[in-house]
Scaffold this motif. Structure first.
Motif, PDB file in Angstrom:
ATOM      1  N   GLN A  50       3.566   0.199  -7.704  1.00  0.00           N
ATOM      2  CA  GLN A  50       3.251   1.487  -7.086  1.00  0.00           C
ATOM      3  C   GLN A  50       4.242   2.571  -7.517  1.00  0.00           C
ATOM      4  O   GLN A  50       3.855   3.725  -7.766  1.00  0.00           O
ATOM      5  CB  GLN A  50       3.238   1.358  -5.552  1.00  0.00           C
ATOM      6  N   GLN A 210      -5.030  -4.233  -1.833  1.00  0.00           N
ATOM      7  CA  GLN A 210      -4.057  -3.612  -0.934  1.00  0.00           C
ATOM      8  C   GLN A 210      -2.712  -3.376  -1.633  1.00  0.00           C
ATOM      9  O   GLN A 210      -2.056  -2.342  -1.415  1.00  0.00           O
ATOM     10  CB  GLN A 210      -3.849  -4.517   0.286  1.00  0.00           C
ATOM     11  N   ARG A 214      -3.838   2.163  -6.517  1.00  0.00           N
ATOM     12  CA  ARG A 214      -2.940   3.303  -6.353  1.00  0.00           C
ATOM     13  C   ARG A 214      -2.988   3.826  -4.920  1.00  0.00           C
ATOM     14  O   ARG A 214      -4.063   4.099  -4.397  1.00  0.00           O
ATOM     15  CB  ARG A 214      -3.316   4.414  -7.335  1.00  0.00           C
ATOM     16  N   GLU A 215      -1.823   3.964  -4.329  1.00  0.00           N
ATOM     17  CA  GLU A 215      -1.748   4.359  -2.918  1.00  0.00           C
ATOM     18  C   GLU A 215      -2.399   5.709  -2.669  1.00  0.00           C
ATOM     19  O   GLU A 215      -2.969   5.945  -1.596  1.00  0.00           O
ATOM     20  CB  GLU A 215      -0.287   4.383  -2.472  1.00  0.00           C
TER      21      GLU A 215
END
Length: 466
Positions: A50, A210, A214-215
């Motif tokens: 991330q 999860q 991509r956040e």
């Protein structure tokens, strides 16, 4: 879905091939090598990926190659990066620890049992919203999840499933003048669809999304639907008599009956093998094309269990009959039914459950070669069984499942040449036997077989040269 991601990765790779992208390419390769050299740790791995994605998104914005690009183009670059990196890291991070593997197996077995007897009523789904035939569309979308490696692609499978359910509920509410359905109506249907679809490794797939999607993209509608399927997984993992509004004794009885059916113990040992209902098996395959074990764990399993024996063990007529191709198919299905890892066998064959729209132009040559191999092997097997009435099947070098090895298209590109060459050599021996057997029927027939055989060798040589 695939078309959009293909455009993203294609545009991303095209830009990466340009000389000004040298610094970006170096950063990406350096990260992948560094990541693969570290010991697996899901939490640290997720944080590292991330963080890398965030840095690269900022780098794209400041880079001349993306100067003047729209937000959509920058977003596509991020998706392209995610797909490229995670495809490289997939073998290392997906189902990477024993706990995830155990959770996958427990969840899969739980759904395999519960799907045998569950009905919409057990989940308090109103008759107005019950539409099992249309729910098959949602099951199909969820069952595609193992066809992809990129987190976005896997997430889209989940979102498509949820959107199908949501639209069906909305249409049903409009048709019946009901209030607009909410989470209380949506979640039970999603639970039911998930149980019926029962995609292998669902737990690991959800963790993978999860951790590595991509956040910045796991927000809004995507976050809502993804949260719902996480809730569905949790509900299914802890499902019991109370959660299904069922009497405890009835629940245990149903679970035991489901275990017996799956293990093949539901048939009486002294009873003759039940006839195989080909139409039921075909219908089951069509309705559940994506989940590997549906054939073996649906109601049609009754017609498969016990078919591995040609004669009843207690038959008064001790006559041994040569097994036909259908008998071998039945035997294989029966054995797979009892195989606790049957689902893993089919995970190597993603094209088995693909639709025409899922295929790319580059897949055509591989699939055509696989088709030719399958035809040769099946015809040779059928012919051999039909003519060799006294030949022991134990001496056969091509078991039924091995005869399908030509469909092994899930291997990485570097392995395809070896696999195809091996298949051709194995098939050549059978084809040579067939050519000799057909010589008495005329040179025309032989020439046709040899022409096809030559095409196979030409295809292999062409691939090896490239």
């Amino acid at each position: 879905m695939e078309n959009n991601t293909d455009v993203s990765i294609h545009d991303f790779l095209e830009r990466m091939r340009k000389p000004p992208a040298g610094d970006l390419v170096k950063s990406i390769k350096s990260f992948i090598v560094s990541f693969l050299n570290n010991e697996p740790d899901p939490e640290k791995d997720s944080a590292a990926v991330q963080d890398f994605f965030s840095k690269m998104e900022a780098a794209f914005r400041a880079h001349p190659l993306w100067s003047g690009c729209s937000e959509d183009e920058l977003d596509s670059a991020g998706d392209g990066l995610e797909k490229y990196v995670m495809t490289k890291l997939f073998p290392r991070v997906f189902a990477s620890n024993t706990e995830d593997v155990i959770s996958d197996e427990k969840l899969f077995q739980k759904m395999s049992l519960v799907q045998q007897f569950i009905s919409p009523e057990y989940l308090d789904i109103k008759p107005t919203f019950q539409n099992e035939t249309s729910w098959l569309l949602a099951q199909k979308e969820l069952q595609k999840i193992n066809m992809y490696k990129a987190p976005r692609d896997k997430l889209v499978c989940v979102l498509n499933c949820c959107k199908v359910i949501n639209n069906l509920l909305l249409n049903a509410s409009i048709a019946s003048n009901e209030n607009t359905p909410g989470a209380d109506e949506f979640l039970p249907v999603l639970i039911y669809v998930t149980i019926k679809a029962n995609p292998p490794q669902l737990h690991s797939n959800l963790l993978y999304i999860q951790r590595y999607r991509r956040e910045s993209k796991l927000v809004g509608e995507a976050a809502y639907f993804f949260t719902n399927i996480l809730s569905a997984e949790s509900f299914i993992s802890n499902i019991d008599a109370k959660s299904l509004s069922m009497d405890e004794a009835e629940f245990e009885k149903n679970m035991e009956s489901a275990r017996a059916r799956i293990s093949g113990l539901s048939s009486q040992p002294t009873a003759p093998p039940p006839p195989r209902d080909e139409s039921t098996v075909h219908k089951t395959q069509m309705l559940n094309p994506k989940r590997e074990t549906t054939l073996f764990q649906s109601r049609s399993s009754d017609s498969l269990s016990g078919t591995s024996d040609i004669l009843n063990a207690n038959s008064e007529i001790p006559v041994k009959k040569v097994e036909s191709v259908s008998d071998l198919e039945n035997k294989g299905a029966s054995r797979l039914l009892k195989d606790t890892e049957a689902s893993k066998i089919f995970q190597e064959y993603p094209y088995l459950f693909a639709n025409a729209g899922d295929l790319r132009i580059g897949d055509v040559e591989s699939l055509l070669n696989s088709y030719k191999q399958l035809v040769f092997k099946y015809v040779c097997l059928s012919k051999g069984l039909g003519d060799a009435a006294t030949t022991s099947l134990a001496s056969s070098s091509s078991p039924p499942l091995q005869a399908l090895s030509g469909f092994d298209t899930a291997k990485e590109p570097e392995d395809e040449h070896t696999t195809l060459s091996s298949d051709v050599r194995e098939t050549d021996r059978s084809v040579d036997d067939l050519v000799r057997a057909l010589q008495s029927e005329g040179e025309a027939v032989v020439d046709k077989v040899l022409d096809v055989k030559q095409e196979e060798h030409t295809a292999v040589l062409a691939e090896e040269q490239t």
